[in-house]
Design a protein around this motif. Structure first.
Motif, PDB file in Angstrom:
ATOM      1  N   SER A  36      14.287  21.011-101.789  1.00  0.00           N
ATOM      2  CA  SER A  36      14.675  19.020-101.066  1.00  0.00           C
ATOM      3  C   SER A  36      16.251  19.097-101.048  1.00  0.00           C
ATOM      4  CB  SER A  36      13.275  18.765-101.678  1.00  0.00           C
ATOM      5  OG  SER A  36      13.583  18.194-102.559  1.00  0.00           O
ATOM      6  N   HIS A  37      16.416  17.743-100.236  1.00  0.00           N
ATOM      7  CA  HIS A  37      17.391  16.975-100.752  1.00  0.00           C
ATOM      8  C   HIS A  37      17.342  16.050 -99.787  1.00  0.00           C
ATOM      9  CE1 HIS A  37      21.772  15.752-100.831  1.00  0.00           C
ATOM     10  NE2 HIS A  37      21.623  15.359 -98.857  1.00  0.00           N
ATOM     11  N   THR A  38      17.393  14.714-100.594  1.00  0.00           N
ATOM     12  CA  THR A  38      17.389  13.364-100.514  1.00  0.00           C
ATOM     13  C   THR A  38      17.985  12.789-100.300  1.00  0.00           C
ATOM     14  OG1 THR A  38      14.969  13.542-102.025  1.00  0.00           O
ATOM     15  CG2 THR A  38      15.808  11.419-101.156  1.00  0.00           C
ATOM     16  N   LEU A  39      17.818  11.832 -98.826  1.00  0.00           N
ATOM     17  CA  LEU A  39      19.467  11.449 -98.245  1.00  0.00           C
ATOM     18  C   LEU A  39      19.399  10.078 -98.956  1.00  0.00           C
ATOM     19  CD1 LEU A  39      19.301  11.819 -94.879  1.00  0.00           C
ATOM     20  CD2 LEU A  39      20.788  12.584 -96.030  1.00  0.00           C
ATOM     21  N   PRO A  40      20.425   9.128 -99.813  1.00  0.00           N
ATOM     22  CA  PRO A  40      20.613   7.765 -99.779  1.00  0.00           C
ATOM     23  C   PRO A  40      19.192   6.666 -99.518  1.00  0.00           C
ATOM     24  CG  PRO A  40      22.433   7.896 -99.811  1.00  0.00           C
ATOM     25  CD  PRO A  40      21.503   9.688 -98.800  1.00  0.00           C
ATOM     26  N   THR A  41      18.427   6.231 -99.869  1.00  0.00           N
ATOM     27  CA  THR A  41      17.440   5.383 -99.317  1.00  0.00           C
ATOM     28  C   THR A  41      17.324   3.360-100.385  1.00  0.00           C
ATOM     29  OG1 THR A  41      16.101   7.160 -99.258  1.00  0.00           O
ATOM     30  CG2 THR A  41      14.551   4.725 -99.459  1.00  0.00           C
ATOM     31  N   ALA A  42      17.621   3.194 -98.836  1.00  0.00           N
ATOM     32  CA  ALA A  42      17.528   1.185 -99.975  1.00  0.00           C
ATOM     33  C   ALA A  42      16.639   1.082-100.309  1.00  0.00           C
ATOM     34  CB  ALA A  42      18.329   0.497 -98.774  1.00  0.00           C
ATOM     35  N   LYS A  43      16.094  -0.271-101.173  1.00  0.00           N
ATOM     36  CA  LYS A  43      15.194  -0.065-101.420  1.00  0.00           C
ATOM     37  C   LYS A  43      14.495  -1.246-100.629  1.00  0.00           C
ATOM     38  CE  LYS A  43      13.132  -3.204-105.299  1.00  0.00           C
ATOM     39  NZ  LYS A  43      13.279  -3.632-107.092  1.00  0.00           N
ATOM     40  N   PRO A  44      13.161  -1.104 -99.715  1.00  0.00           N
ATOM     41  CA  PRO A  44      12.934  -2.110 -99.103  1.00  0.00           C
ATOM     42  C   PRO A  44      12.922  -3.728 -99.332  1.00  0.00           C
ATOM     43  CG  PRO A  44      11.497  -0.027 -99.527  1.00  0.00           C
ATOM     44  CD  PRO A  44      12.569   0.283-100.288  1.00  0.00           C
ATOM     45  N   ARG A  45      12.512  -4.278 -99.020  1.00  0.00           N
ATOM     46  CA  ARG A  45      12.341  -5.788 -98.763  1.00  0.00           C
ATOM     47  C   ARG A  45      10.938  -5.748 -98.191  1.00  0.00           C
ATOM     48  NH1 ARG A  45      14.952  -8.823 -94.716  1.00  0.00           N
ATOM     49  NH2 ARG A  45      14.878 -10.884 -96.263  1.00  0.00           N
ATOM     50  N   LEU A  46      10.409  -5.903 -99.578  1.00  0.00           N
ATOM     51  CA  LEU A  46       8.084  -5.792 -99.579  1.00  0.00           C
ATOM     52  C   LEU A  46       7.845  -7.568 -99.822  1.00  0.00           C
ATOM     53  CD1 LEU A  46       5.911  -4.355 -99.309  1.00  0.00           C
ATOM     54  CD2 LEU A  46       6.223  -3.554-101.880  1.00  0.00           C
ATOM     55  N   TYR A  47       7.383  -7.809 -99.808  1.00  0.00           N
ATOM     56  CA  TYR A  47       6.881  -9.329-100.084  1.00  0.00           C
ATOM     57  C   TYR A  47       5.078  -9.267-100.003  1.00  0.00           C
ATOM     58  CZ  TYR A  47       5.986 -14.465-100.351  1.00  0.00           C
ATOM     59  OH  TYR A  47       5.247 -15.870-101.199  1.00  0.00           O
ATOM     60  N   LEU A  48       4.646  -9.042-100.704  1.00  0.00           N
ATOM     61  CA  LEU A  48       3.268  -8.298-100.882  1.00  0.00           C
ATOM     62  C   LEU A  48       2.286  -9.724-101.280  1.00  0.00           C
ATOM     63  CD1 LEU A  48       2.555  -5.855-103.809  1.00  0.00           C
ATOM     64  CD2 LEU A  48       2.497  -5.889-101.513  1.00  0.00           C
ATOM     65  N   LEU A  49       1.356 -10.066-100.495  1.00  0.00           N
ATOM     66  CA  LEU A  49       0.776 -11.883-100.145  1.00  0.00           C
ATOM     67  C   LEU A  49      -0.788 -11.591-100.940  1.00  0.00           C
ATOM     68  CD1 LEU A  49       1.836 -12.738 -96.986  1.00  0.00           C
ATOM     69  CD2 LEU A  49       2.524 -13.493 -98.674  1.00  0.00           C
ATOM     70  N   ASP A  50      -1.251 -11.726-101.499  1.00  0.00           N
ATOM     71  CA  ASP A  50      -2.841 -11.299-102.716  1.00  0.00           C
ATOM     72  C   ASP A  50      -3.515 -12.383-101.603  1.00  0.00           C
ATOM     73  OD1 ASP A  50      -4.551 -10.428-104.185  1.00  0.00           O
ATOM     74  OD2 ASP A  50      -3.656 -10.239-106.305  1.00  0.00           O
ATOM     75  N   PRO A  83      19.289  22.571 -96.711  1.00  0.00           N
ATOM     76  CA  PRO A  83      18.152  22.727 -97.429  1.00  0.00           C
ATOM     77  C   PRO A  83      16.805  22.994 -96.449  1.00  0.00           C
ATOM     78  CG  PRO A  83      18.429  20.050 -96.925  1.00  0.00           C
ATOM     79  CD  PRO A  83      19.250  20.930 -96.351  1.00  0.00           C
ATOM     80  N   PRO A  84      15.594  24.082 -97.187  1.00  0.00           N
ATOM     81  CA  PRO A  84      14.250  23.401 -96.681  1.00  0.00           C
ATOM     82  C   PRO A  84      13.798  21.900 -96.021  1.00  0.00           C
ATOM     83  CG  PRO A  84      14.040  24.859 -98.273  1.00  0.00           C
ATOM     84  CD  PRO A  84      15.858  24.418 -98.376  1.00  0.00           C
ATOM     85  N   ARG A  85      13.930  21.157 -97.124  1.00  0.00           N
ATOM     86  CA  ARG A  85      13.466  19.583 -96.671  1.00  0.00           C
ATOM     87  C   ARG A  85      14.373  18.698 -97.203  1.00  0.00           C
ATOM     88  NH1 ARG A  85      10.390  16.143-100.004  1.00  0.00           N
ATOM     89  NH2 ARG A  85      10.490  17.424-102.275  1.00  0.00           N
ATOM     90  N   LEU A  86      14.681  18.116 -96.019  1.00  0.00           N
ATOM     91  CA  LEU A  86      15.665  16.852 -95.680  1.00  0.00           C
ATOM     92  C   LEU A  86      14.248  15.788 -95.425  1.00  0.00           C
ATOM     93  CD1 LEU A  86      18.324  15.793 -96.131  1.00  0.00           C
ATOM     94  CD2 LEU A  86      18.289  16.027 -93.514  1.00  0.00           C
ATOM     95  N   GLU A  87      14.821  15.157 -96.819  1.00  0.00           N
ATOM     96  CA  GLU A  87      14.052  13.391 -96.167  1.00  0.00           C
ATOM     97  C   GLU A  87      14.720  12.294 -96.799  1.00  0.00           C
ATOM     98  OE1 GLU A  87      10.624  13.204 -98.742  1.00  0.00           O
ATOM     99  OE2 GLU A  87      11.410  13.455-100.720  1.00  0.00           O
ATOM    100  N   GLY A  88      14.194  11.182 -96.513  1.00  0.00           N
ATOM    101  CA  GLY A  88      15.199   9.527 -96.941  1.00  0.00           C
ATOM    102  C   GLY A  88      15.627   9.203 -95.996  1.00  0.00           C
ATOM    103  N   GLY A  89      16.752   7.644 -96.130  1.00  0.00           N
ATOM    104  CA  GLY A  89      18.010   8.009 -95.361  1.00  0.00           C
ATOM    105  C   GLY A  89      17.221   7.107 -93.930  1.00  0.00           C
ATOM    106  N   ARG A  90      18.287   6.537 -93.510  1.00  0.00           N
ATOM    107  CA  ARG A  90      17.616   6.282 -91.906  1.00  0.00           C
ATOM    108  C   ARG A  90      17.438   6.833 -91.325  1.00  0.00           C
ATOM    109  NH1 ARG A  90      18.561   0.263 -92.707  1.00  0.00           N
ATOM    110  NH2 ARG A  90      17.444   0.463 -90.685  1.00  0.00           N
ATOM    111  N   LEU A  91      16.994   6.537 -89.903  1.00  0.00           N
ATOM    112  CA  LEU A  91      17.143   7.506 -88.900  1.00  0.00           C
ATOM    113  C   LEU A  91      17.972   8.253 -88.585  1.00  0.00           C
ATOM    114  CD1 LEU A  91      14.894   8.898 -87.000  1.00  0.00           C
ATOM    115  CD2 LEU A  91      14.861   7.313 -85.553  1.00  0.00           C
ATOM    116  N   ALA A  92      19.017   7.481 -88.359  1.00  0.00           N
ATOM    117  CA  ALA A  92      20.003   8.016 -87.802  1.00  0.00           C
ATOM    118  C   ALA A  92      21.043   8.743 -88.852  1.00  0.00           C
ATOM    119  CB  ALA A  92      21.035   7.433 -87.838  1.00  0.00           C
ATOM    120  N   GLU A  93      21.447   8.461 -90.084  1.00  0.00           N
ATOM    121  CA  GLU A  93      21.270  10.114 -90.982  1.00  0.00           C
ATOM    122  C   GLU A  93      20.766  11.031 -90.401  1.00  0.00           C
ATOM    123  OE1 GLU A  93      20.401   6.932 -93.922  1.00  0.00           O
ATOM    124  OE2 GLU A  93      22.683   7.443 -94.842  1.00  0.00           O
TER     125      GLU A  93
END
Length: 720
Positions: free
Chosen positions: A380-394, A241-251
């Motif tokens: 584009s083609h988007t590589l599978p991306t896992a949902k990040p583990r995010l913790y927001l401290l207000d 694809p003209p634009r490839l995004e997502g996934g881990r760096l190794a992918e």
């Protein structure tokens, strides 16, 4: 006649071909006289006919028999200079900073010329002499008179290494055997003396190894081979694809590996560390970057022009002019600010890469974790991306500063489980400023419109400007009201290290900034600890037991006077989720704006939603990529002079600009840096209109004007 481009902020200049040379030679490197000295440039054009009205200088000599640049590289260089509103010489110096090699320059009086023409002290020129040691102005005088004969060649230094050629046999003496065994252990030696000392033997034993064929001198590889890494299987995407995004760096590496099996590639990187990371998995690639010695880069350049083209070239921006025609150009992490040239032409490399691909009639692809808004309209083609583990401290509800109670609890869990953590700050000192609690006095830099950064240490500490280098001792009492109660603001690396020592003493602490790096061997062996640093951490080694990434003041990364600030922060957060190749460390953000769009994008793993919002917002405001932008920066040491010069320039532009095409003049976000008052004007319009506005731009009298095409930042400060 020759049109010669020198690596100077000038357009190409006219010279006659070298006397007695082969005539015009397009693309060749050539030595020419310039202001009393010899400079090396490239022939980028030829002119017919004679110049009238002034005499042309002769070029001295071509440096090689083959062209340095092909016609396609010359055409690209000319188009790129026009596109960047830059003198061709500036862009040449940016893209080939290693163009000028050390020269072997020999001179003598032209045979048949009268010796009386020689100035006093130059009588030795009756025979060939090295030019070094003679007054350049007197040599130029003889050159202009047409009585100086010269030869010029590149001075090449050959570095050789002594390496073992065959194993020892009974014919060797005990000392020679010991020397050979030492050489085999070392792998190579820079000199006979070095080997003799290492083996504890005399020079005779070492010389015998060479004489008897047990060792030989070889020219080493241009660059050390990349550190071996686990082999990755190629990821086949057909069509790519003209634009490839997502996934881990190794992918993403696997995707380029799969593409390289069927296409010849030029892959561009924003920084050398990322190139080297890819090279570990692509050992067959030719590498080309600015950390290589100039001589090494010149050798690779010559090799690419003479040998069959390689299948894969990994390069930083200096690879744009390589004499190499790929099947495809690939730009990795195209939104990185490191692609912006900080001086000279100040061009933005991904734009030049697109121009290069277009002029070669080749496709271009962008490979990134998160694509930039500028290329969002590409398929584009988007590589599978896992949902990040995010913790927001207000921080409107949490207690404690600079580390709230919940953050300290997370760090204690890391210590209890024997894991590792990263604490990221946007400051490398103790605090962003030092302020008096009674009268609000702040320590300010006398050269910049910035507070002095507070570095704790010694009896009182140090106040330092991270832009101009000014520093002074921190006062014991407020200079304004004599109070002794100071209030530091904006936690830096030193403050965070101090807090961690006080509240989580069981967790070993390490520092990592561009200026100071602790020994991380224990962390790299998997021992528990916390690494505190700036964004230099992103270019550092991978912590094997990383479990937590904490930003104590996340909002500090987004509070900038820049329409790209939100996109930059969004990209930073996603990069923090990919700091470990296999684990998913918890990303904890102390923030006063938990509802910020970038936070929502990570919570829902919806990078596309954030980028679509940014795309729509930019288009509604007429900002890039809806238009193209050029920043005009006017500066002077006196504010009225800088302001008046900016106003005069604005008057000229207003006469041509349509509504919305000219913004300013206005003081820069940091109005004074390094004793220079800075004013900005912004032009934003379509390609054709922008070229019309920039055409015939008048010189700014009494002040300095710098053009910044496609600006990526409006603050322009060094790492804080």
């Amino acid at each position: 006649m020759l049109k010669v481009a020198l690596p100077l902020p000038l357009e190409p200049m006219s010279y006659l071909p070298p006397h007695g040379g082969e005539g015009a030679a397009l693309g060749h490197r050539v030595a020419v006289p310039w202001r009393g000295e010899l400079r090396v440039g490239v022939v980028v054009g030829l002119e017919e006919g004679e110049r009238k009205g002034f005499a042309l200088r002769e070029a001295v000599a071509y440096l090689e028999a083959k062209p340095w640049l092909r016609p396609e590289e010359i055409a690209f260089l000319q188009a790129a200079a026009h596109d960047s509103f830059s003198p061709l010489g500036s862009l040449l110096g940016d893209l080939i900073p290693f163009l000028e090699p050390p020269l072997e320059h020999r001179v003598r009086l032209l045979p048949g010329a009268a010796p009386s023409l020689l100035p006093r002290g130059m009588e030795a020129l009756l025979d060939w002499q090295t030019a070094r040691g003679f007054d350049p102005k007197l040599l130029d005088y003889l050159r202009e008179a047409g009585v100086l004969e010269e030869t010029v060649a590149e001075r090449r230094t050959v570095r050789r290494v002594l390496v073992p050629r065959r194993p020892p046999d009974p014919s060797l003496s005990p000392k020679a055997r010991a020397a050979l065994e030492t050489l085999m252990e070392l792998g190579g030696s820079q000199s006979l003396t070095e080997l003799a000392q290492a083996a504890g033997v005399g020079m005779g034993a070492v010389k015998a190894l060479v004489e008897q064929g047990f060792a030989e001198w070889v020219e080493p590889e241009l660059e050390a081979p990349p550190r071996p890494a686990p082999l990755l299987g190629g990821l086949e995407l057909d069509p790519f694809p003209p634009r490839l995004e997502g996934g881990r760096l190794a992918e993403r590496i696997r995707a380029i590996l799969g593409l390289a099996r069927r296409e010849r590639l030029l892959v561009l990187f924003p920084e050398v560390w990322l190139l080297q990371h890819f090279a570990q998995h692509l050992p067959q690639a030719v590498r080309f970057h600015g950390e290589m010695k100039p001589q090494e880069r010149r050798k690779i350049w010559e090799r690419l022009g003479a040998e069959p083209p390689p299948e894969l070239v990994l390069a930083t921006y200096q690879g744009l002019l390589l004499p190499f025609t790929p099947d495809r150009v690939v730009v990795v992490e195209e939104s990185s600010e490191a692609y912006k040239l900080s001086a000279g032409s100040r061009a933005f490399v991904p734009r030049l890469a697109a121009l290069r691909a277009r002029m070669l009639s080749r496709p271009i692809s962008y490979v990134s974790q998160v694509s930039s808004v500028e290329v969002w309209d590409q398929a584009s083609h988007t590589l599978p991306t896992a949902k990040p583990r995010l913790y927001l401290l207000d921080m409107r509800q949490e207690q404690g500063w600079p580390l709230c109670g919940a953050a300290l609890a997370l760090l204690r869990q890391v210590a209890e489980k024997g894991r590792q953590a990263i604490v990221l700050s946007n400051r490398r000192g103790y605090s962003a400023l030092l302020r008096c609690q009674r009268c609000e006095w702040k320590a300010m830099c006398p050269n910049c419109a910035l507070p002095l950064r507070y570095h704790k240490g010694g009896r009182t500490g140090l106040l330092q400007c991270h832009q101009c280098g000014y520093e002074e001792k921190a006062p014991l009492l407020c200079p304004n009201c004599q109070a002794d109660v100071f209030d530091p603001k904006g936690p830096g690396v030193e403050w965070l290290l101090e807090s961690l020592a006080a509240w989580v003493p069981e967790l070993p602490r390490y520092r990592y900034t561009a200026q100071a790096k602790d020994d991380l061997d224990k962390l790299l062996l998997g021992e528990p600890g916390v690494l505190v640093g700036t964004t230099a951490l992103l270019r550092g080694p991978t912590l094997p037991e990383l479990a937590l990434v904490l930003l104590p003041y996340a909002d500090g990364f987004v509070l900038e006077s820049d329409f790209r600030a939100s996109e930059r922060y969004h990209r930073l957060l996603w990069s923090l989720t990919d700091l470990h190749p296999r684990r998913k460390p918890l990303l904890a953000l102390q923030t006063f704006e938990p509802g910020q769009a970038a936070h929502k994008a990570l919570e829902t793993a919806d990078a596309a939603g954030f980028m679509e919002f940014e795309w729509a917002l930019r288009h509604s405001l007429g900002y890039p990529p809806a238009t193209r932008m050029v920043k005009l920066e006017v500066s002077h040491s006196k504010e009225p002079v800088a302001r008046d010069a900016a106003e005069r320039l604005a008057e000229v532009l207003r006469a041509k600009a349509q509504p919305g095409e000219l913004l300013g003049p206005a003081p820069a976000p940091i109005a004074r840096v390094r004793n220079q008052y800075v004013f900005h004007l912004l032009l934003k319009a379509g390609e054709a209109r922008l070229n019309e506005l920039m055409a015939g731009l008048p010189p700014v009298r009494g002040a300095k004007l710098r053009l910044d095409p496609d600006p990526q930042s409006f603050v322009g400060l060094l790492e804080d």
